[in-house]
Design a protein around this motif. Structure first.
Motif, PDB file in Angstrom:
ATOM      1  N   GLU A  97      93.966 -52.392 -59.716  1.00 55.87           N
ATOM      2  CA  GLU A  97      94.316 -51.175 -60.460  1.00 55.87           C
ATOM      3  C   GLU A  97      95.201 -50.262 -59.613  1.00 55.87           C
ATOM      4  OE1 GLU A  97      91.264 -49.027 -62.624  1.00 55.87           O
ATOM      5  OE2 GLU A  97      89.901 -50.741 -62.392  1.00 55.87           O
ATOM      6  N   GLU A  98      94.814 -50.082 -58.359  1.00 54.74           N
ATOM      7  CA  GLU A  98      95.589 -49.205 -57.472  1.00 54.74           C
ATOM      8  C   GLU A  98      96.999 -49.755 -57.270  1.00 54.74           C
ATOM      9  OE1 GLU A  98      91.669 -47.737 -54.902  1.00 54.74           O
ATOM     10  OE2 GLU A  98      93.113 -49.140 -54.027  1.00 54.74           O
ATOM     11  N   TYR A  99      97.093 -51.061 -57.117  1.00 54.36           N
ATOM     12  CA  TYR A  99      98.399 -51.683 -56.907  1.00 54.36           C
ATOM     13  C   TYR A  99      99.289 -51.508 -58.141  1.00 54.36           C
ATOM     14  CZ  TYR A  99     101.905 -55.045 -55.428  1.00 54.36           C
ATOM     15  OH  TYR A  99     103.085 -55.625 -55.062  1.00 54.36           O
ATOM     16  N   ALA A 100      98.706 -51.649 -59.322  1.00 59.83           N
ATOM     17  CA  ALA A 100      99.474 -51.485 -60.557  1.00 59.83           C
ATOM     18  C   ALA A 100      99.985 -50.051 -60.706  1.00 59.83           C
ATOM     19  CB  ALA A 100      98.622 -51.867 -61.765  1.00 59.83           C
ATOM     20  N   ARG A 101      99.206 -49.101 -60.234  1.00 57.96           N
ATOM     21  CA  ARG A 101      99.592 -47.682 -60.358  1.00 57.96           C
ATOM     22  C   ARG A 101     100.654 -47.275 -59.342  1.00 57.96           C
ATOM     23  NH1 ARG A 101      93.833 -46.582 -60.910  1.00 57.96           N
ATOM     24  NH2 ARG A 101      93.321 -46.050 -63.067  1.00 57.96           N
ATOM     25  N   THR A 102     100.470 -47.710 -58.090  1.00 57.83           N
ATOM     26  CA  THR A 102     101.290 -47.154 -57.008  1.00 57.83           C
ATOM     27  C   THR A 102     102.078 -48.190 -56.207  1.00 57.83           C
ATOM     28  OG1 THR A 102      99.507 -47.297 -55.359  1.00 57.83           O
ATOM     29  CG2 THR A 102      99.586 -45.328 -56.749  1.00 57.83           C
TER      30      THR A 102
END
Length: 223
Positions: free
Chosen positions: A192-197
């Motif tokens: 999730e974090e990778y997809a966001r940032t």
């Protein structure tokens, strides 16, 4: 976003490392719509690179060997995000995965360009691609075990993100699934974090780098 998963485990879809990859993808899909292709490298009919450099001079951008690699090269060219997924074998990538990697030579140019550390071959295609390495190992820790592989990836890719899982056998032991599920929850969070940032938060990285259970307990369960 087009995502290409390169599964370089001899165990194919039953690979424990693929559980990491699938969890990471679950996290990404919560945030972003994506089209996912999976290449199961050990199921391919691919031959070793012959070192003929035909892909540079005789048939630029295309390998002279006629096998499954030609389709794989097309998928590689189209991908926005490449996920390498494999267990650590002898401190490196499993053999057929290394062979697959060598067969990607048509994707770079024969020219040499200067870099801060020396020189390299530039990409044949003007496309920004992101790379994530997901790997598990049978050791209790990742320190002093992954350095050789990480150096290789640092030379291959300008930037890449990594998820390295120690105590990988626990991912396939039902009796200790509690520990594995806790870890996989953190991998989903990382996705999730990778997809966001485009990166994984430092706190999440620290959780992913920690062993799933204490060493004595692990040695008892990993027999």
């Amino acid at each position: 976003m087009k995502i290409l998963v390169l599964n370089a485990s001899p165990k194919g879809k039953h690979s424990g490392t693929m559980k990491l990859t699938e969890s990471f993808l679950e996290g990404i899909k919560k945030i972003e719509d994506c089209e996912i292709d999976v290449i199961d490298i050990y199921s391919l009919d691919i031959k070793p690179c012959e070192g003929c450099f035909g892909c540079w001079h005789k048939t630029p951008g295309a390998c002279v060997i006629q096998d499954d690699m030609s389709k794989c090269l097309e998928l590689l060219k189209e991908a926005d995000l490449i996920l390498w997924s494999f267990p650590l074998y002898h401190y490196s990538i499993p053999a057929k995965g290394k062979m697959f990697l060598e067969r990607t030579l048509p994707l770079v140019l024969p020219d040499l360009v200067k870099t801060p550390s020396g020189c390299t071959h530039p990409s044949r295609y003007d496309k920004e691609q992101k790379v994530v390495l997901l790997s598990s190992c049978g050791f209790y820790n990742i320190e002093n075990n992954y350095e050789g592989l990480l150096m290789q990836f640092s030379l291959l890719y300008k930037e890449y993100t990594k998820v390295l899982c120690a105590e990988g056998p626990l991912l396939n032991i039902p009796e200790v699934s509690y520990f594995a599920e806790q870890y996989l929850d953190n991998v989903r969070k990382a996705g999730e974090e990778y997809a966001r940032t485009g990166q994984i938060n430092e706190e999440t990285k620290e959780l992913l780098d920690k062993p799933m259970m204490p060493i004595d307990m692990y040695l008892e369960n990993a027999k």
